[in-house]
Design a protein around this motif. Structure first.
Motif, PDB file in Angstrom:
ATOM      1  N   TYR A 140       0.824  -1.213   0.000  1.00  0.00           N
ATOM      2  CA  TYR A 140       0.000   0.000   0.000  1.00  0.00           C
ATOM      3  C   TYR A 140       0.859   1.263   0.000  1.00  0.00           C
ATOM      4  CZ  TYR A 140      -4.259  -2.624   0.191  1.00  0.00           C
ATOM      5  OH  TYR A 140      -5.287  -3.472  -0.147  1.00  0.00           O
ATOM      6  N   LYS A 181       2.058   1.667  -3.562  1.00  0.00           N
ATOM      7  CA  LYS A 181       0.973   1.634  -4.542  1.00  0.00           C
ATOM      8  C   LYS A 181       1.145   2.633  -5.700  1.00  0.00           C
ATOM      9  CE  LYS A 181      -3.987   0.939  -4.442  1.00  0.00           C
ATOM     10  NZ  LYS A 181      -5.167   0.886  -3.574  1.00  0.00           N
ATOM     11  N   PRO A 182       1.523   3.890  -5.460  1.00  0.00           N
ATOM     12  CA  PRO A 182       1.703   4.818  -6.590  1.00  0.00           C
ATOM     13  C   PRO A 182       2.773   4.346  -7.588  1.00  0.00           C
ATOM     14  CG  PRO A 182       1.591   6.037  -4.529  1.00  0.00           C
ATOM     15  CD  PRO A 182       1.678   4.579  -4.172  1.00  0.00           C
ATOM     16  N   LYS A 218       1.440   1.274  -9.612  1.00  0.00           N
ATOM     17  CA  LYS A 218       0.517   1.686 -10.676  1.00  0.00           C
ATOM     18  C   LYS A 218       1.281   2.304 -11.845  1.00  0.00           C
ATOM     19  CE  LYS A 218      -3.953   2.283  -8.516  1.00  0.00           C
ATOM     20  NZ  LYS A 218      -5.063   3.205  -8.278  1.00  0.00           N
ATOM     21  N   ASN A 267       3.163  -0.517 -13.418  1.00  0.00           N
ATOM     22  CA  ASN A 267       2.268  -1.632 -13.713  1.00  0.00           C
ATOM     23  C   ASN A 267       2.976  -2.971 -13.488  1.00  0.00           C
ATOM     24  OD1 ASN A 267      -0.191  -2.786 -14.471  1.00  0.00           O
ATOM     25  ND2 ASN A 267       0.475  -3.027 -16.576  1.00  0.00           N
ATOM     26  N   VAL A 296      -0.594  -6.081  -9.132  1.00  0.00           N
ATOM     27  CA  VAL A 296      -1.983  -5.638  -8.987  1.00  0.00           C
ATOM     28  C   VAL A 296      -2.118  -5.052  -7.578  1.00  0.00           C
ATOM     29  CG1 VAL A 296      -4.383  -6.384  -8.974  1.00  0.00           C
ATOM     30  CG2 VAL A 296      -2.756  -7.429 -10.561  1.00  0.00           C
ATOM     31  N   PRO A 297      -2.331  -3.729  -7.451  1.00  0.00           N
ATOM     32  CA  PRO A 297      -2.272  -3.079  -6.139  1.00  0.00           C
ATOM     33  C   PRO A 297      -3.595  -3.085  -5.357  1.00  0.00           C
ATOM     34  CG  PRO A 297      -2.496  -1.425  -7.829  1.00  0.00           C
ATOM     35  CD  PRO A 297      -2.462  -2.759  -8.538  1.00  0.00           C
ATOM     36  N   HIS A 298      -4.364  -4.143  -5.466  1.00  0.00           N
ATOM     37  CA  HIS A 298      -5.617  -4.282  -4.719  1.00  0.00           C
ATOM     38  C   HIS A 298      -5.639  -5.680  -4.115  1.00  0.00           C
ATOM     39  CE1 HIS A 298      -6.841  -0.693  -6.850  1.00  0.00           C
ATOM     40  NE2 HIS A 298      -6.815  -1.317  -8.003  1.00  0.00           N
ATOM     41  N   ARG A 347     -14.957  -2.217  -8.292  1.00  0.00           N
ATOM     42  CA  ARG A 347     -13.919  -1.458  -9.006  1.00  0.00           C
ATOM     43  C   ARG A 347     -14.013  -1.757 -10.486  1.00  0.00           C
ATOM     44  NH1 ARG A 347      -9.613   0.320  -5.792  1.00  0.00           N
ATOM     45  NH2 ARG A 347      -9.540  -0.565  -3.696  1.00  0.00           N
ATOM     46  N   TYR A 386      -9.200  -4.325 -13.549  1.00  0.00           N
ATOM     47  CA  TYR A 386      -7.793  -3.930 -13.502  1.00  0.00           C
ATOM     48  C   TYR A 386      -7.018  -4.767 -14.512  1.00  0.00           C
ATOM     49  CZ  TYR A 386      -3.298  -2.407 -11.768  1.00  0.00           C
ATOM     50  OH  TYR A 386      -2.046  -1.854 -11.684  1.00  0.00           O
ATOM     51  N   PHE A 432      -3.527  -5.931 -16.299  1.00  0.00           N
ATOM     52  CA  PHE A 432      -2.114  -6.091 -15.982  1.00  0.00           C
ATOM     53  C   PHE A 432      -1.470  -6.866 -17.127  1.00  0.00           C
ATOM     54  CE2 PHE A 432       1.037  -8.777 -13.371  1.00  0.00           C
ATOM     55  CZ  PHE A 432       2.058  -7.870 -13.565  1.00  0.00           C
TER      56      PHE A 432
END
Length: 194
Positions: free
Chosen positions: A46, A49-50, A53, A56, A59-61, A92, A95, A97
C-alpha cells in the motif's frame, strides 16, 4: 516457447499444464484461462501503490475469490509470450495487468513489465508442479540486462502451478521479504477455457 524451456521434462507435464504452456514461438497461438484468486497485499504494498501503478508491476488491490481472466498470446514475428490479465475486483473497474515472458536460454526466463522492468526466474517442472524460482530483478536498458537490487525493497518472488485435473490447475504466487515476510501474493484455481 515453453517446450524449449521445459526441454526433456515437457513430456512429463500433466495434460492441463501442457495446455497452459502450449504457446509456441513464432505462431498465433492463444491460450485463455479463467479462474478466481485470493489476492493479498501487505502494508508495504500500500505504501508502494503509486509506484506499482506507474510501472504496472503488480496488482495493487486485494480481495477474496476475485475473478481473473488471462490471455496468453504468441505472435508470428516473435518468440515472446504475452500475458494479458484482467482482474475483476468487486466495486472497481476491471484492472488490466500486462506483461511478456522471454526465454533467455535453457530454463532461464524473464517476465517483463512496463519500462523494461523484469522478474528473472528459473522455470522448471519438478515432477509434481511447475516452479518459477527467483533469480533476481532486471531492467532492460538499450538491450542490456541491468540487475536491480529490488530484493532489498520488496523481496523475492516465487510461484508454482499444479495440476488438479486434465483441465484445471492451482496457481500460487508470493513475494516474500526477508524482514517483513510475505508482502504480496495470490492463489487460486484456473480452468483452461480455450
Amino acid at each position: 516457447m515453453f517446450v524449449s524451456v521445459f526441454d526433456k521434462k515437457w513430456e512429463d507435464l500433466p495434460k492441463v499444464l501442457k495446455k497452459r504452456y502450449a504457446n509456441r514461438a513464432y505462431s498465433d497461438d492463444l491460450v485463455i484461462v479463467d479462474g478466481n484468486l485470493d489476492v493479498h497485499c501487505s502494508w508495504l504494498i500500500y505504501i508502494l501503490k503509486p509506484l506499482l501503478k506507474l510501472f504496472n508491476v503488480l496488482v495493487p488491490h486485494q480481495g477474496k475469490n476475485v475473478p481473473v481472466s488471462v490471455s496468453l498470446l504468441s505472435k508470428p514475428d516473435s518468440d515472446v509470450v504475452y500475458f494479458n490479465r484482467t482482474f475483476f475486483f468487486n466495486g472497481r473497474k476491471p484492472y488490466l495487468f500486462y506483461s511478456k515472458m522471454v526465454r533467455i536460454k535453457g530454463d532461464d526466463v524473464i517476465e517483463f513489465m512496463n519500462f523494461g522492468i523484469g522478474w528473472r526466474m528459473r522455470c522448471f517442472y519438478n515432477g509434481k508442479k511447475v516452479v518459477l524460482q527467483h533469480k533476481g530483478y532486471v531492467w532492460k536498458l538499450l538491450g542490456i540486462l541491468v540487475p536491480l537490487p529490488l530484493n532489498l525493497l520488496i523481496g523475492k518472488g516465487y510461484a508454482e502451478e499444479e495440476a488438479i485435473s486434465d483441465n484445471e490447475f492451482r496457481m500460487y504466487f508470493e513475494i516474500r521479504h526477508r524482514l517483513f515476510g510475505k508482502i504480496y501474493g495470490y492463489d487460486g484455481n484456473f480452468i483452461i477455457r480455450e
